[in-house]
Design an enzyme around this catalytic site. Sequence first.
Site, PDB file in Angstrom:
ATOM      1  N   ASP A 145       6.331   5.953  -1.217  1.00  0.00           N
ATOM      2  CA  ASP A 145       5.978   6.733  -0.020  1.00  0.00           C
ATOM      3  C   ASP A 145       6.621   8.109  -0.030  1.00  0.00           C
ATOM      4  OD1 ASP A 145       5.899   3.683   0.781  1.00  0.00           O
ATOM      5  OD2 ASP A 145       4.490   4.790   2.042  1.00  0.00           O
ATOM      6  N   ALA A 180       0.675   5.859   1.675  1.00  0.00           N
ATOM      7  CA  ALA A 180       1.037   7.279   1.744  1.00  0.00           C
ATOM      8  C   ALA A 180      -0.131   8.235   1.450  1.00  0.00           C
ATOM      9  CB  ALA A 180       2.212   7.540   0.800  1.00  0.00           C
ATOM     10  N   ARG A 228       3.778   9.050  11.483  1.00  0.00           N
ATOM     11  CA  ARG A 228       4.608   8.153  10.669  1.00  0.00           C
ATOM     12  C   ARG A 228       5.590   9.023   9.872  1.00  0.00           C
ATOM     13  NH1 ARG A 228       2.010   3.290   7.593  1.00  0.00           N
ATOM     14  NH2 ARG A 228       4.137   2.555   7.864  1.00  0.00           N
TER      15      ARG A 228
HETATM   16  O1  MRU Z   1       3.617   0.869   5.665  1.00  0.00           O
HETATM   17  P1  MRU Z   1       2.547   1.094   4.655  1.00  0.00           P
HETATM   18  O2  MRU Z   1       1.640  -0.065   4.427  1.00  0.00           O
HETATM   19  O3  MRU Z   1       1.804   2.365   4.934  1.00  0.00           O
HETATM   20  O4  MRU Z   1       3.369   1.339   3.325  1.00  0.00           O
HETATM   21  C1  MRU Z   1       2.775   1.553   2.085  1.00  0.00           C
HETATM   22  C2  MRU Z   1       3.724   1.246   1.005  1.00  0.00           C
HETATM   23  O5  MRU Z   1       4.901   1.290   1.159  1.00  0.00           O
HETATM   24  C3  MRU Z   1       3.164   0.843  -0.278  1.00  0.00           C
HETATM   25  O6  MRU Z   1       4.078   0.029  -0.936  1.00  0.00           O
HETATM   26  C4  MRU Z   1       2.773   1.896  -1.211  1.00  0.00           C
HETATM   27  O7  MRU Z   1       3.313   1.729  -2.446  1.00  0.00           O
HETATM   28  C5  MRU Z   1       3.022   3.294  -0.920  1.00  0.00           C
HETATM   29  S1  MRU Z   1       1.476   4.025  -0.745  1.00  0.00           S
HETATM   30  C6  MRU Z   1       0.659   3.939  -2.285  1.00  0.00           C
END
Ligand code: MRU
Length: 363
Positions: free
Chosen positions: A243, A56, A91
Amino acid sequence: MKIEGTPYRSVWVDKEDGWSVRIIDQTRLPWALDFARLTTVAEAAHAIRAMLVRGAPLIGAVAAYGVYLALRADSSSAALERDAAMLKATRPTAVNLAWAVDRMLAKLRPAADAARIRLAFAEAGAIADEDAAMCEAIGDHGMGLIADIAARKPGRVNLLTHCNAGWLATVDWGTALAPIYKAHNAGIPVHVWVDETRPRNQGASLTAWELGKHGVPHTVIADNAGGHLMQHGEVDLVITGADRVTRTGDAANKIGTYLKALAARDNNIPFWVALPSSTIDWTISDGVREIPIEERAASEVTTITGRALDGSIATVRVVPSFSQAANPAFDVTPARLITGLITERGRCAASAAGLAGLYPAFA
Ligand code: MRU
């Protein structure tokens, strides 16, 4: 953070040309450390959509640089609005993306066309620098949780994390991993259970890689192993990233996080969520109903990519050719299952009152 002694961030401005944007191509990890150069808004959008960058906070920073790259081609208001909307749509779940683009828009809308590129460059840089600083502060505020366990228990502190919420998911330090890096750097013996995190394996390929490169002891486990380890006293603390967090403390994170929270609750294990304030969506209260959940391609479930024994990178199908697959990429852990939140301003209860205590101006 460092890769074999050399400090890196996950996004930076090229030092030689002074304007293009460099990233680590995370689709190539852990097999190769490759870098990519972003020179247009289309390349920035592709990097986010195809997950060359992910996490995120990092996609927020790259989107901010995407706005800057867009303005280099066309600094008119019409182009600014069009390209900002396109970046925001790359996204849907991580709110940092919209937060960063909106912050860029607020800065750039009132400016004259001629001033916009310079302002955008500075603002994107500020977003990146602030993210690194917020994540380091999360590390400082979260480290006490690990130190407290170390003080009352002999041997190593066993943490469990899901997906990748380390420095690769942010600009530097990470969210869930920042307290772990801080504790490790302070000499506290830590060990991390790393959920592999199917379908894209961010745990196995990214978390394990960055922990290993920093020298943090860790063990990769199948996603389904966490509950068993918790039942047998092998997990002292769970920390995940997020996120999008609602104003009431519900937290969306990579699919499978909710199941870990349920298992942690059943076993009386503290379950903390680490996040910078750019991950808080102050406009919503009910995470399960209101947070949009990204549906990704079925091929991420039906196939798996890895290094073949001959050294080549191969993608193989792992389900029958006639089977359908579904791929919801995130789930929501309700605030009632979260022991607390670790933010750049300190720790608080996962609740409206807890967040309002740390962020009175927003609540
Ligand atoms: O789909 P992604 O790899 O972008 O998702 C990221 C996440 O969900 C992680 O678990 C994360 O904790 C969030 S970003 C620090």
